[in-house]
Design a protein around this motif. Structure first.
Motif, PDB file in Angstrom:
ATOM      1  N   TYR A 397     -23.444 -15.171   1.366  1.00  0.00           N
ATOM      2  CA  TYR A 397     -24.343 -16.163   1.955  1.00  0.00           C
ATOM      3  C   TYR A 397     -23.674 -17.057   2.984  1.00  0.00           C
ATOM      4  O   TYR A 397     -24.115 -17.138   4.121  1.00  0.00           O
ATOM      5  CB  TYR A 397     -24.984 -17.004   0.843  1.00  0.00           C
ATOM      6  CG  TYR A 397     -26.132 -16.281   0.168  1.00  0.00           C
ATOM      7  CD1 TYR A 397     -27.422 -16.375   0.675  1.00  0.00           C
ATOM      8  CD2 TYR A 397     -25.922 -15.488  -0.950  1.00  0.00           C
ATOM      9  CE1 TYR A 397     -28.473 -15.705   0.074  1.00  0.00           C
ATOM     10  CE2 TYR A 397     -26.967 -14.813  -1.558  1.00  0.00           C
ATOM     11  CZ  TYR A 397     -28.247 -14.921  -1.046  1.00  0.00           C
ATOM     12  OH  TYR A 397     -29.280 -14.246  -1.633  1.00  0.00           O
ATOM     13  N   GLY A 398     -22.638 -17.757   2.640  1.00  0.00           N
ATOM     14  CA  GLY A 398     -22.075 -18.713   3.584  1.00  0.00           C
ATOM     15  C   GLY A 398     -22.989 -19.912   3.743  1.00  0.00           C
ATOM     16  O   GLY A 398     -24.110 -19.966   3.225  1.00  0.00           O
ATOM     17  N   THR A 399     -22.554 -20.900   4.514  1.00  0.00           N
ATOM     18  CA  THR A 399     -23.308 -22.144   4.642  1.00  0.00           C
ATOM     19  C   THR A 399     -24.354 -22.102   5.749  1.00  0.00           C
ATOM     20  O   THR A 399     -25.210 -22.978   5.814  1.00  0.00           O
ATOM     21  CB  THR A 399     -22.336 -23.303   4.926  1.00  0.00           C
ATOM     22  OG1 THR A 399     -21.550 -22.978   6.084  1.00  0.00           O
ATOM     23  CG2 THR A 399     -21.411 -23.534   3.747  1.00  0.00           C
ATOM     24  N   ASP A 400     -24.300 -21.098   6.604  1.00  0.00           N
ATOM     25  CA  ASP A 400     -25.181 -21.051   7.787  1.00  0.00           C
ATOM     26  C   ASP A 400     -26.106 -19.844   7.753  1.00  0.00           C
ATOM     27  O   ASP A 400     -26.599 -19.394   8.779  1.00  0.00           O
ATOM     28  CB  ASP A 400     -24.301 -21.003   9.044  1.00  0.00           C
ATOM     29  CG  ASP A 400     -25.060 -21.411  10.300  1.00  0.00           C
ATOM     30  OD1 ASP A 400     -26.041 -22.173  10.172  1.00  0.00           O
ATOM     31  OD2 ASP A 400     -24.684 -20.953  11.386  1.00  0.00           O
ATOM     32  N   VAL A 401     -26.371 -19.307   6.570  1.00  0.00           N
ATOM     33  CA  VAL A 401     -27.059 -18.023   6.469  1.00  0.00           C
ATOM     34  C   VAL A 401     -28.507 -18.091   6.936  1.00  0.00           C
ATOM     35  O   VAL A 401     -29.014 -17.143   7.561  1.00  0.00           O
ATOM     36  CB  VAL A 401     -26.961 -17.476   5.028  1.00  0.00           C
ATOM     37  CG1 VAL A 401     -27.738 -18.347   4.053  1.00  0.00           C
ATOM     38  CG2 VAL A 401     -27.444 -16.037   4.972  1.00  0.00           C
ATOM     39  N   ILE A 402     -29.198 -19.186   6.686  1.00  0.00           N
ATOM     40  CA  ILE A 402     -30.608 -19.278   7.085  1.00  0.00           C
ATOM     41  C   ILE A 402     -30.731 -19.327   8.603  1.00  0.00           C
ATOM     42  O   ILE A 402     -31.562 -18.610   9.196  1.00  0.00           O
ATOM     43  CB  ILE A 402     -31.288 -20.503   6.445  1.00  0.00           C
ATOM     44  CG1 ILE A 402     -31.321 -20.357   4.923  1.00  0.00           C
ATOM     45  CG2 ILE A 402     -32.697 -20.685   6.993  1.00  0.00           C
ATOM     46  CD1 ILE A 402     -32.130 -19.185   4.430  1.00  0.00           C
ATOM     47  N   ARG A 403     -29.918 -20.138   9.256  1.00  0.00           N
ATOM     48  CA  ARG A 403     -29.986 -20.225  10.720  1.00  0.00           C
ATOM     49  C   ARG A 403     -29.655 -18.889  11.366  1.00  0.00           C
ATOM     50  O   ARG A 403     -30.342 -18.447  12.298  1.00  0.00           O
ATOM     51  CB  ARG A 403     -29.027 -21.306  11.236  1.00  0.00           C
ATOM     52  CG  ARG A 403     -29.175 -21.564  12.750  1.00  0.00           C
ATOM     53  CD  ARG A 403     -28.059 -22.453  13.263  1.00  0.00           C
ATOM     54  NE  ARG A 403     -26.781 -21.763  13.224  1.00  0.00           N
ATOM     55  CZ  ARG A 403     -26.370 -20.911  14.166  1.00  0.00           C
ATOM     56  NH1 ARG A 403     -27.139 -20.623  15.208  1.00  0.00           N
ATOM     57  NH2 ARG A 403     -25.184 -20.346  14.066  1.00  0.00           N
ATOM     58  N   GLN A 404     -28.614 -18.212  10.858  1.00  0.00           N
ATOM     59  CA  GLN A 404     -28.244 -16.933  11.446  1.00  0.00           C
ATOM     60  C   GLN A 404     -29.308 -15.868  11.184  1.00  0.00           C
ATOM     61  O   GLN A 404     -29.593 -15.049  12.056  1.00  0.00           O
ATOM     62  CB  GLN A 404     -26.884 -16.483  10.897  1.00  0.00           C
ATOM     63  CG  GLN A 404     -25.722 -17.330  11.382  1.00  0.00           C
ATOM     64  CD  GLN A 404     -24.397 -16.598  11.295  1.00  0.00           C
ATOM     65  OE1 GLN A 404     -24.335 -15.380  11.395  1.00  0.00           O
ATOM     66  NE2 GLN A 404     -23.314 -17.353  11.127  1.00  0.00           N
TER      67      GLN A 404
END
Length: 496
Positions: A397-404
């Motif tokens: 997931y990571g912290t920026d998964v929704i934006r990417q």
């Protein structure tokens, strides 16, 4: 004509137009600078090539083909582009000239003449775009290439009523062309994966263990049908059952069952934890076969294939994009995984796993917020432009998964991709709460896929301005029908 200028015309596939085609090419050749004997040689080559195209024509109603004349440095390139049946240039029989002039063989004579008249001759399979015959003639008289010839094909006979004896075994490399021809005969050039139209690709994929092909052949070695297991990605431990078709004349012989049984039992060079398959929902026949093979429904993927995808010999009138029922079968006892399904889909996910014969452990992650740590998410992509369908796999997931993910989705939408399927790792605690965030982007439930390239996966789907009539979707199993009702109730496109 300037260098690389091209002129093309489309002609009906009728012998009566042969002289007109020769005249068209002859006049273009004159403008390039050809005259005298060279023009006569071009005439002979074009006549033979056109005859070959017409003999092995497409079985579509009122077929046509294109004749393209292109000026190249020092000469002319003549291309005949048509939608006839695929062939393998590597297995063309060469013409053999004998000393006995009273007995001149005709097999391969046409190709031999073209080779003698022209400086270069090649054949190209173009997948779903048909094939080309390309001839080049130089004013300076450069040397030509090796000869090629389109293999002869007889019209398909009617269905054989009596039972015949036949064998099912692995693909031999020189049979790859028959697989491509069978795909053409059963689906035309509308098959969703164009690998099947390239014999050389089939050979390479079987050599590299990307594919395991099975063929059915009569005792006289006449090709009957084909089925394959395809590893879509290099890290897959789960293969797709695909490229399953039987020539019309051999349907009813039980070849389909034996082909699939062979694939299930043949020793594998790669690990195989499970098999999945897509069954179209514009008719029930494929779904019934999947039930017979104990490939059980685990998802409904909406609008994944163009409406032009077809079966020859099956009557249908289907105006919308085709949805598929996704099925799965474990090939070894399922491991007991710990999964973190989102609470609002947990009951349905558990029901699907039970139907597949698996008993994972379901847990709720600790804490109130998902622990999506890491600087960058790991996102794997796959796209099939022919089907206008794409896949997004969230491996980490990571912290920026929704934006990417939003950025990737936007790019697919701008490309005109119709359907996007999103795969989320059920073994990752983040999936428990992040699923709702993806659903805010317009994704909605589709099903699950065990043993995917990222492990047991929850599948969400997104439709890009696709008109869909749920009433046209034909389903067979009770599980599939229950899944469709569940999906329809959650489809955001129905409530905009």
């Amino acid at each position: 004509m300037d260098i690389h200028d091209s002129i093309s015309m489309t002609f009906p596939n009728k012998l009566s137009y042969s002289f007109m085609i020769q005249s068209f090419v002859r006049e273009i050749a004159k403008t390039v600078g050809f005259s005298g004997d060279e023009l006569n040689q071009i005439d002979i080559a074009v006549e033979e090539a056109v005859s070959n195209v017409m003999v092995h024509a497409s079985d579509e109603e009122n077929p046509t083909f294109d004749v393209i004349c292109t000026k190249v440095p020092g000469g002319i390139r003549i291309t005949l582009k048509e939608m006839g049946i695929p062939f393998d240039p590597e297995h063309i029989r060469k013409f053999e000239l004998t000393k006995n002039l009273d007995v001149i063989p005709t097999k391969g004579l046409g190709i031999y003449l073209i080779q003698r008249m022209m400086d270069d001759l090649s054949f190209r399979n173009l997948g779903m775009h048909g094939k080309e015959t390309v001839m080049t003639k130089y004013l300076a008289g450069s040397t030509g290439q090796q000869p090629d010839e389109t293999a002869a094909n007889k019209p398909a006979p009617g269905v054989i009523a009596e039972k015949i004896e036949y064998d099912v075994r692995g693909l031999e490399e020189d049979e790859a062309i028959e697989v491509s021809r069978c795909a053409y005969k059963t689906h035309g050039y509308t098959f969703f994966d164009d690998h099947i139209y390239y014999p050389e690709r089939l050979v390479a994929m079987n050599r590299n263990s990307e594919m395991i092909s099975a063929v059915a052949v009569t005792r006289e070695n006449v090709f009957m049908g084909h089925a394959a297991l395809l590893y879509q990605y290099p890290d897959d431990t789960c293969a797709e059952l695909t490229f399953v078709f039987v020539n019309v004349e051999f349907r009813g012989q039980g070849a389909l069952n034996r082909l699939v049984d062979y694939l299930f039992n043949v020793p594998k060079k790669r690990e195989l934890r499970g098999i999945y398959a897509y069954a179209v929902t514009n008719h029930p026949f494929t779904q019934k076969s999947m039930i017979k093979f104990q490939i059980n429904d685990c998802g409904i993927l909406l609008a994944t294939s163009p409406a032009s995808w077809k079966f020859k010999g099956i009557s249908e009138d289907y105006a919308q994009r085709i949805s598929v029922a996704l099925g799965f079968r474990y090939m070894m006892p399922p491991a007991v995984h710990t999964l973190y399904p989102p609470e609002h889909h947990k009951e349905m996910i558990a029901k699907i796993f039970t139907c597949l014969g698996a008993s994972p452990v379901y847990q709720v992650p600790e804490g109130s917020e998902p622990a999506c740590t890491g600087s960058e998410p790991v996102i794997l992509l796959g796209v099939n432009e022919l089907e206008s369908c794409a896949e997004i796999f969230i491996s980490e997931y990571g912290t920026d998964v929704i934006r990417q993910t939003r950025k990737i989705l936007k790019g697919y939408c701008l490309q005109g991709i119709a359907a996007v399927n999103l795969f989320l790792r059920l073994e990752d605690p983040c999936t428990y709460r992040m699923t709702e965030e993806f659903e805010k982007l317009g994704f909605f439930f589709a099903g699950i896929l065990p043993e995917s390239r990222i492990g047991d996966a929850l599948i969400l789907q997104y439709l890009n301005n696709v008109e869909l009539d749920y009433g046209q979707i034909v389903l067979v199993s009770d599980m599939a029908k229950e899944l469709l009702d569940y999906i329809r109730e959650r489809d955001p496109n129905l409530f905009d």
